[in-house]
Design a protein around this motif. Sequence first.
Motif, mmCIF file in Angstrom:
data_model
loop_
_atom_site.group_PDB
_atom_site.id
_atom_site.type_symbol
_atom_site.label_atom_id
_atom_site.label_comp_id
_atom_site.label_asym_id
_atom_site.label_seq_id
_atom_site.Cartn_x
_atom_site.Cartn_y
_atom_site.Cartn_z
ATOM 1 N N TYR A 183 4.282 25.176 14.338
ATOM 2 C CA TYR A 183 2.984 25.361 13.672
ATOM 3 C C TYR A 183 3.000 26.588 12.768
ATOM 4 O O TYR A 183 2.260 26.671 11.779
ATOM 5 N N LYS A 195 -6.576 17.043 6.452
ATOM 6 C CA LYS A 195 -7.277 17.562 7.630
ATOM 7 C C LYS A 195 -7.774 16.412 8.514
ATOM 8 O O LYS A 195 -7.730 16.491 9.753
ATOM 9 N N TYR A 244 -4.566 14.942 10.190
ATOM 10 C CA TYR A 244 -4.034 15.851 11.219
ATOM 11 C C TYR A 244 -5.191 16.573 11.897
ATOM 12 O O TYR A 244 -5.351 17.777 11.808
ATOM 13 N N ARG A 245 -6.008 15.803 12.576
ATOM 14 C CA ARG A 245 -7.178 16.353 13.241
ATOM 15 C C ARG A 245 -6.855 16.664 14.701
ATOM 16 O O ARG A 245 -5.832 16.262 15.229
ATOM 17 N N SER A 269 -1.681 19.874 15.842
ATOM 18 C CA SER A 269 -1.732 19.239 14.527
ATOM 19 C C SER A 269 -0.783 19.905 13.541
ATOM 20 O O SER A 269 -0.075 19.241 12.780
ATOM 21 N N GLU A 306 2.787 18.997 14.400
ATOM 22 C CA GLU A 306 3.116 17.641 13.955
ATOM 23 C C GLU A 306 3.303 17.592 12.441
ATOM 24 O O GLU A 306 4.214 16.911 11.942
ATOM 25 N N LEU A 307 2.472 18.326 11.703
ATOM 26 C CA LEU A 307 2.606 18.349 10.249
ATOM 27 C C LEU A 307 3.937 18.976 9.843
ATOM 28 O O LEU A 307 4.654 18.437 8.975
ATOM 29 N N ASP A 333 6.723 16.514 10.625
ATOM 30 C CA ASP A 333 6.758 15.373 9.712
ATOM 31 C C ASP A 333 7.303 15.771 8.345
ATOM 32 O O ASP A 333 8.089 15.027 7.738
ATOM 33 N N ASP A 342 1.397 7.774 14.912
ATOM 34 C CA ASP A 342 1.473 8.567 13.689
ATOM 35 C C ASP A 342 1.401 7.732 12.409
ATOM 36 O O ASP A 342 1.811 8.185 11.343
ATOM 37 N N HIS A 363 -0.372 9.535 9.681
ATOM 38 C CA HIS A 363 0.452 10.619 9.128
ATOM 39 C C HIS A 363 1.372 10.069 8.038
ATOM 40 O O HIS A 363 1.464 10.631 6.945
#
Length: 506
Positions: A331, A361, A364-365, A371, A374-375, A378, A493, A496
């Motif tokens: 993160y 947003k 990726y809530r 979040s 995960e972003l 990815d 996902d 995403h």
Amino acid sequence: MKTAGLLLATSCIVSTAAVAATAAPRATTATGVVTGMREATGVKSFKGIPYAAAPVGKLRWAAPQAATKWKGVRKADHFAARCMQLPLFSDMVFRSDGVSEDCLYLNVWTPAKSAKEKLPVLVYFYGGGFAAGDGSEPRYDGASMAAKGVVTLTINYRLNIFGFLAHPELTTESPNRASGNYGLMDQAAALQWVRKNIAAFGGDPSRVTIAGESAGSFSVSAQMINPQAKGLIAGAIGESGSLLGLMGLAPLSHAEKIGADFTQAAGAPTLAELRAMPAQLLLETTKKPGTWFSAIQDGYVIPRPPVDMYAAGEQAKIPLLAGWNSEEGSYKQILGDAAPNDANFSAALEKMYGDQAATAKQVYRGDVVQSATELASDRFIGYSTWKWIDSHARTSGKPVFRYYYTRPRPGQSGATHSAEIEYALGNLASNKVYEWTQDDRDLSAQMQNYFANFIKTGAPNGYALPEWPQVRLEGGTLLMRLGTPSKVIVAADDEHMRFHETQVRK
């Protein structure tokens, strides 16, 4: 007298069998005879076999050439030198014989008792960002997979500036009017060696699966569209990454400019000066921050944009097993030093995506740390691996199996990049850093069986394993969550990936 003669004859037979059992294993390749070693498990290993000529002198930045034949018997009982590289990654442990430009060697582990067995074959490409790594790393050791009935190989390929420099003079010199991607050419040359020689080790040249992690996984996706590897591959395993990423590959013209500008700044603007520069000195020039040589779209090894080639069904039509880990990124790669709260996450998305920030947003809530993790994952690896899986499932007509790996190493908070390697290849014991538990060993046995089954049959399923379904294109993607416990889940996902599809630049 007859009894004495019988005893003598029996003794000779036993003695001959004992000698055969302890003698160094031998194999006859196209370039000469090699002798290897017997591992404690009974597997035979052959280390440091040359598959191409040393890429030195005029062969620095040339396509790999045939290895020189030798007379007599060559000992293949230790790892050769690893390819030129800087000490970049703390988790890399090497058993290789130093560092050298003369590094195009491979290693074979085989359970075969004779050359007639025609066992399935695994060729594993190491990771390391195309800048580091080696086939001698204990986490890639092939003895454990060989004990599962698979002839297993690791291969070395050129790295960094030695493996991926594009330059106008190199392009002019090449009969293919291309430069760069020498490391990928090395991999294809190793696969050609396998086709010619693996039967001598009890392997079946028509049943070769290629696999790799990170840059090794990128390499697998590359060889599936590399004309030099056409017809040499029967299956593919990708662990975290592919060439079908968000940014696309640099075209040859752009890579040539980067190469020319870099070598000019390094004080060796001409090809003759570059080839005359000592290897270590040349390597030292790459220490400048921001310097990174990698795979490109050269028009030869990678003929067209990989995403277009896969969309058109131009890749090898083979079964694919691929996936990535739950914490490929952090993160902090999104938030930096800012506190992980909603306001800071919104600000970071605004900076990254502009007028698409609100959409990001929404996609990726939820919990900010999760979040943002995960972003980051990815953007780094997840999307490119997903795109590869999705494209191949749509155009290959072959089975595709997807995984999501979630088991952290002991003492870690998440399944970070590369965490699965020792599990998948059955090499937990080779890594002394962690205090492995029975749960770790059980998961490793399960993963290794899935991988071994896939190599043998083109599908991971087998006795006493949870059933792993193929990827389906409609109604939600089914995948295997590899963890404690492993179970089939529906991919969570899809949003995403649809978002990142709108962000792709070829």
